[in-house]
Design an enzyme around this catalytic site. Structure first.
Site, PDB file in Angstrom:
ATOM      1  N   GLU A 168       0.803  -1.232   0.000  1.00  0.00           N
ATOM      2  CA  GLU A 168       0.000   0.000   0.000  1.00  0.00           C
ATOM      3  C   GLU A 168       0.830   1.274   0.000  1.00  0.00           C
ATOM      4  O   GLU A 168       0.675   2.130   0.882  1.00  0.00           O
ATOM      5  CB  GLU A 168      -0.950   0.012   1.209  1.00  0.00           C
ATOM      6  CG  GLU A 168      -1.910  -1.154   1.216  1.00  0.00           C
ATOM      7  CD  GLU A 168      -3.034  -1.016   2.235  1.00  0.00           C
ATOM      8  OE1 GLU A 168      -2.922  -0.167   3.140  1.00  0.00           O
ATOM      9  OE2 GLU A 168      -4.020  -1.745   2.116  1.00  0.00           O
ATOM     10  N   GLU A 350      -5.157  -8.776   0.577  1.00  0.00           N
ATOM     11  CA  GLU A 350      -5.811  -8.515   1.862  1.00  0.00           C
ATOM     12  C   GLU A 350      -7.283  -8.259   1.623  1.00  0.00           C
ATOM     13  O   GLU A 350      -7.647  -7.528   0.706  1.00  0.00           O
ATOM     14  CB  GLU A 350      -5.276  -7.248   2.550  1.00  0.00           C
ATOM     15  CG  GLU A 350      -3.963  -7.374   3.245  1.00  0.00           C
ATOM     16  CD  GLU A 350      -3.546  -6.076   3.953  1.00  0.00           C
ATOM     17  OE1 GLU A 350      -4.420  -5.301   4.383  1.00  0.00           O
ATOM     18  OE2 GLU A 350      -2.335  -5.858   4.053  1.00  0.00           O
TER      19      GLU A 350
HETATM   20  C1  FCB Z   1      -4.524  -2.392   5.469  1.00  0.00           C
HETATM   21  C2  FCB Z   1      -3.114  -2.632   5.963  1.00  0.00           C
HETATM   22  C3  FCB Z   1      -3.026  -3.713   7.005  1.00  0.00           C
HETATM   23  C4  FCB Z   1      -4.167  -3.660   7.986  1.00  0.00           C
HETATM   24  C5  FCB Z   1      -5.495  -3.590   7.271  1.00  0.00           C
HETATM   25  C6  FCB Z   1      -6.692  -3.581   8.180  1.00  0.00           C
HETATM   26  O1  FCB Z   1      -4.635  -1.114   4.930  1.00  0.00           O
HETATM   27  O2  FCB Z   1      -2.281  -3.003   4.887  1.00  0.00           O
HETATM   28  O3  FCB Z   1      -1.778  -3.583   7.631  1.00  0.00           O
HETATM   29  O4  FCB Z   1      -3.991  -2.624   8.865  1.00  0.00           O
HETATM   30  O5  FCB Z   1      -5.514  -2.445   6.456  1.00  0.00           O
END
Ligand code: FCB
Length: 444
Positions: A168, A350
């Site tokens: 990110e 994620e």
């Molecule tokens: C993302 C992050 C991760 C975690 C999730 C909930 O943006 O990459 O580290 O905090 O959110």
């Protein structure tokens, strides 16, 4: 075939993700240097309840137990990050052997347990010593990152084949330098633009390093992608949404994969772009990593550096317990947009659901049906995207364990496994059992 059998491409991968700072703890042990987040944790009111990640999930000592949990869940893919300041306490220069040893133990144990490591070079815990030298504002950051990538590739490349460069980067640039408050905090346009450009260059050189040192490596970058909606239909709010979309979603994948910056940023960033830079950024990658949770709303706000701020939705929408909008159809839309725009295999690196209420019941069980509902809806939406042509090859749930959730500290729990921070006891939640069944049978 029952109606709830998922239709997925052959070889589809299921996994789970964590990050170093959020779980490891042992921040002062065995020669690890401080990261920017160690500093933020000490700033007044920066993190809920004054929480720090000094102990976190104590994964540094309990990694074997955590790998056993994954093995018991039937997981075959694990995405984690290496803490740069654990290997290089000052960010560059002398190497900390004990730091290297820790990830050797972790990787060897994963492989012995039949779990494929997916190693991310940088997930927010940037070395404080380098931040003090200007961090990503300083163009030297590109060389610092390249040297660190060489160290990781040379040391672990015999066993690790899946690498992500940066997690990110857009949120690091946006929240650290475009909108306050998070690490490292410079509400300034030029700093923000330089950080965007240097992170992109860092990604490009890291791709080259990994290719050169790790034969057969599979390489990608992990992008935060949340569709942006304007709070109203007015032209100012629509413009605000367009600019936020560039900052949040586009200003890393566009130059990395297409070779150019999105239009509004392209005009502003020009003074920092040297001849040949875009070719250094746009290096061939093997996949697109998407982190997706929700949608975001933008509103025009002329008091801010970029003329937008984040806002709540003007229409009432379902929310998770921590207030993130639940909108699974946006996931499908975003996967299709990515597939059409970049034409790369996609891994969902994620996706998950936060809670501030998860707790063991009288029987000691954590019944997080709300998370199962969220994951069912989002995974369902992903399969719709696949049916409509999105080339999605795998899905990593966030996260294995409840952990240190940045500014929210330990108040937000995203784990499929509950962590009792007082005792460090792990309790697989109902969602862990559900996910385990899902990945073994492909049914929701
Ligand atoms: C993302 C992050 C991760 C975690 C999730 C909930 O943006 O990459 O580290 O905090 O959110």
């Amino acid at each position: 075939m029952t109606s709830n059998t998922l239709v997925l491409p052959p070889g589809f991968l299921w996994g789970i993700a964590t990050s170093s700072f959020q779980i490891e703890g042992a921040t002062k042990e065995d020669g690890r240097g401080p990261s920017i987040w160690d500093k933020i944790c000490r700033e007044k009111d920066a993190v809920a309840n004054g929480d720090t990640a000094d102990i976190a999930c104590d994964h540094y000592h309990r990694y074997a137990e955590d790998i056993a949990l994954m093995r018991d869940m039937g997981l075959k893919n694990y995405r984690f990050s290496v803490a740069w300041p654990r290997l290089l306490p000052l960010g560059s220069g002398s190497v900390n052997q004990k730091g290297l040893d820790f990830y050797d133990r972790l990787i060897d144990r994963l492989l012995a347990s039949g779990i494929e490591p997916w190693l991310c070079l940088l997930h927010s815990d940037f070395p404080l010593a380098l931040h003090d030298r200007g961090g990503w504002i300083n163009r030297d950051s590109v060389d610092w990152f390249a040297d660190y990538a060489v160290l990781v590739a040379r040391h672990y490349g015999d066993r690790v084949k899946h690498f992500a460069t940066i997690n990110e980067p857009s949120l690091h640039a946006l929240f650290g330098y475009g909108i306050n408050p998070t690490a490292p905090g410079f509400p300034d346009r030029s700093a923000n633009l330089q950080v965007i450009h240097h992170l992109n260059l860092g990604h490009g050189v890291a791709v080259d390093v990994l290719r050169a040192w790790v034969p057969g490596a599979s390489i990608g970058c992990i992008h935060a992608r949340q569709p942006v909606r304007p709070v109203s239909d007015g032209p100012e709010d629509r413009k605000a949404a367009e600019i936020l979309d560039e900052h949040w979603n586009l200003c890393f994948p566009d130059p990395q994969i297409l070779g150019y910056y999105p239009p509004n940023i392209a005009r502003e960033i020009e003074p920092y772009v040297r001849p040949g830079d875009l070719a250094k950024i746009c290096r061939p990658v093997d996949w697109f990593g998407i982190n997706h949770y929700s949608i975001v709303h933008a509103k025009s706000d002329t008091d801010t550096v970029w003329g937008f701020s984040l806002a709540g939705s003007s229409v009432k929408m379902p929310e998770t317990e921590i207030g993130w909008t639940i909108c699974p159809e946006a996931f499908r839309e975003e996967l299709l947009r990515i597939s059409k725009t970049y034409r790369l295999p996609i891994y969902v690196t994620e996706n998950g659901c936060g809670s501030n209420k998860d707790a063991p019941d009288a029987n000691g069980e954590v019944n997080d049906q709300h998370r199962i509902d969220y994951l069912t809806a989002y995974i369902g939406s992903m399969t719709e995207a696949i049916a409509q042509g999105a080339d999605v090859r795998g899905y990593f749930a966030w996260s294995l364990l409840d952990n240190f959730e940045w500014n929210a500290g330990y108040a937000s729990r995203f784990g499929l496994v509950y962590v009792d921070y007082a005792t460090q006891r792990r309790i697989p939640k109902a969602s862990a059992k559900w996910y385990s069944r899902l990945i073994s049978g492909g049914k929701v």
